[in-house]
Design an enzyme around this catalytic site. Structure first.
Site, PDB file in Angstrom:
ATOM      1  N   CYS A 235      15.647 -10.758 -19.585  1.00 60.17           N
ATOM      2  CA  CYS A 235      16.103 -12.018 -18.980  1.00 60.17           C
ATOM      3  C   CYS A 235      17.249 -12.586 -19.817  1.00 60.17           C
ATOM      4  CB  CYS A 235      14.949 -13.009 -18.877  1.00 60.17           C
ATOM      5  SG  CYS A 235      14.471 -13.769 -20.450  1.00 60.17           S
TER       6      CYS A 235
ATOM      7  N   GLU B  42      10.111  -8.977 -24.964  1.00 60.46           N
ATOM      8  CA  GLU B  42      11.212  -8.791 -25.916  1.00 60.46           C
ATOM      9  C   GLU B  42      11.112  -9.796 -27.066  1.00 60.46           C
ATOM     10  OE1 GLU B  42      11.321  -9.029 -22.664  1.00 60.46           O
ATOM     11  OE2 GLU B  42      13.088  -8.098 -21.801  1.00 60.46           O
TER      12      GLU B  42
ATOM     13  N   ASN C 154       4.425  -9.182 -22.920  1.00 66.41           N
ATOM     14  CA  ASN C 154       4.530 -10.585 -22.535  1.00 66.41           C
ATOM     15  C   ASN C 154       3.181 -11.290 -22.725  1.00 66.41           C
ATOM     16  OD1 ASN C 154       3.772  -8.959 -20.298  1.00 66.41           O
ATOM     17  ND2 ASN C 154       4.483 -10.453 -18.811  1.00 66.41           N
TER      18      ASN C 154
END
Ligand code: THU
Length: 140
Positions: free
Chosen positions: A87, A56, A43
């Site tokens: 998410c 991701e 991230n």
């Protein structure tokens, strides 16, 4: 349950580079392309909070930038109390390149692994097949 060693190692290595000064929640992700090659991401947060990227997203971007547009498996690792699943937005991002059957592994701080199919995480989803072929443009 176990996770593929290569995906887990790549995701953990990327996680070590996470830029998460605002949440303090470092995440690593890895995706496997149809070729078998593994692409990882972490991230990347931003002082303008909404501009942050999920691990991701970064892994998917690396995969596509390398010329692969089919993802057959993915993994997410974080120091969470329970396995962190992608998410909602990242489920949709995976949906662009992966089939419902693609395994998505979630790994927590203790190495506990939970594996789901993408279809179970994002049922009845909207994807490329819903658009008419005429709306798909090539990059060249
Ligand atoms: N995050 C990810 O990178 N992937 C996930 O699957 C869940 C959340 C990031 C976004 C943000 O930088 C931090 O974790 C806290 O939400």
């Amino acid at each position: 349950m176990t996770a593929p060693d290569d995906l887990l190692a790549a995701a953990r290595a990327a996680r070590a580079h996470a830029h998460a000064p605002y949440s303090g929640f470092a995440v690593g992700a890895a995706v496997r392309g149809a070729s078998g090659r593994v692409y990882a991401g972490c991230n990347v947060e931003n002082a303008a909070y909404p501009q942050g990227l999920c691990a991701e997203s970064v892994a998917i971007g690396a995969c596509v930038a390398s010329g692969e547009t089919k993802i057959v498996e993915a993994l997410v690792v974080a120091d969470s109390v329970a396995p962190t699943t992608p998410c909602g937005a990242c489920r949709q991002r995976l949906r662009e390149f992966a089939a419902d059957e693609a395994p998505i592994h979630a790994v927590d701080a203790d190495g506990v692994v939970a594996t789901y199919s993408l279809g179970s995480l994002l049922p009845h989803s909207f994807g490329p097949s819903h658009l008419p072929p005429s709306s798909r443009k090539s990059a060249t």
